[in-house]
Design an enzyme around this catalytic site. Structure first.
Site, mmCIF file in Angstrom:
data_model
loop_
_atom_site.group_PDB
_atom_site.id
_atom_site.type_symbol
_atom_site.label_atom_id
_atom_site.label_comp_id
_atom_site.label_asym_id
_atom_site.label_seq_id
_atom_site.Cartn_x
_atom_site.Cartn_y
_atom_site.Cartn_z
ATOM 1 N N VAL A 156 0.840 -1.199 0.000
ATOM 2 C CA VAL A 156 0.000 0.000 0.000
ATOM 3 C C VAL A 156 0.879 1.254 0.000
ATOM 4 O O VAL A 156 0.596 2.242 -0.699
ATOM 5 C CB VAL A 156 -0.948 0.005 1.212
ATOM 6 C CG1 VAL A 156 -1.770 1.286 1.267
ATOM 7 C CG2 VAL A 156 -1.859 -1.220 1.179
ATOM 8 N N TYR A 157 1.955 1.204 0.768
ATOM 9 C CA TYR A 157 2.900 2.323 0.833
ATOM 10 C C TYR A 157 3.500 2.612 -0.538
ATOM 11 O O TYR A 157 3.543 3.773 -0.981
ATOM 12 C CB TYR A 157 3.997 1.991 1.844
ATOM 13 C CG TYR A 157 5.203 2.902 1.802
ATOM 14 C CD1 TYR A 157 5.143 4.180 2.344
ATOM 15 C CD2 TYR A 157 6.393 2.482 1.231
ATOM 16 C CE1 TYR A 157 6.254 5.016 2.322
ATOM 17 C CE2 TYR A 157 7.508 3.302 1.199
ATOM 18 C CZ TYR A 157 7.424 4.573 1.740
ATOM 19 O OH TYR A 157 8.522 5.403 1.709
#
Length: 218
Positions: free
Chosen positions: A128-129
């Site tokens: 997600v980062y």
């Protein structure tokens, strides 16, 4: 030159503030926790209290007035959940770029991450980062009102900096001390001929100034 750093209490940002203030720049670091102010003052920077997750573009732009450069070095941090990857690593980066344009600050350096890609697959927090950072980078690259440079360091370490790096469009995987990342950012801020470049950074054999000059204008 006045330089404003988003994420002013980050590990790279504090190192960068020391480098910039030591060479005579006027440095301001944006923080959201007033208790961090003393650490910034010790690094030679002026603490600016502003929460990039809730501030308006106008509020952030006011802090950028008169700056010669802006550096986005904020991050939700390794202990944060997936939601803050979007609200900080993506949305705050877009907000800060909007504010820089509003304030007329053209020189804009982004501290991104190697592997950042808005189309990155996976459901882990680090996935997600990387998507959030990639989306923020995509947003900056579309802007014509900023002379932007995106820096994508490899794995970060707390080893003492060597001053020797590899800085290219694609370096391959590797690690780099945070000290050297800060040194490269300081050099990039002063090298507008690197505008429009997305650069990967790992430890290498070229002195920082040589490495930056070698990519300038490419």
């Amino acid at each position: 030159m006045r330089i404003v750093i988003a994420g002013g209490h980050g590990q790279i940002a504090l190192r960068l503030e020391r480098v910039l203030s030591a060479r005579g720049d006027e440095v301001a670091g944006i923080i959201r926790n007033a208790e961090q102010g003393d650490d910034l003052r010790a690094a030679g920077a002026e603490p600016v209290l502003c929460d990039l997750e809730s501030a308006s573009v106008e509020e952030v732009a006011a802090h950028l007035q008169g700056a010669g450069a802006a550096v986005f070095a904020a991050g939700a941090g390794p202990g944060s959940g997936t939601a803050r990857k979007d609200t900080v690593d993506r949305d705050a980066a877009v907000l800060f770029a909007d504010a820089a344009e509003r304030a007329g600050v053209r020189r804009y350096v982004v501290v991104s991450s190697m592997g950042a890609d808005s189309a990155h697959k996976g459901d882990e927090i680090f996935d997600v980062y990387l998507r959030a950072k990639g989306a923020a980078d995509d947003d900056v690259r579309r802007r014509t009102g900023l002379d932007w440079t995106i820096l994508r360091p490899g794995s970060l370490t707390d080893d003492a900096g060597t001053g020797l790096v590899r800085l290219e469009a694609s370096t391959g995987r590797g690690s780099v001390p945070r000290d050297d990342v800060a040194a490269v950012i300081a050099e990039l801020v002063d090298t507008p001929a690197t505008a429009g470049l997305t650069l990967e950074l790992v430890s290498g054999s070229a002195p920082v100034t040589v490495a930056v000059k070698s990519v300038a204008g490419n």
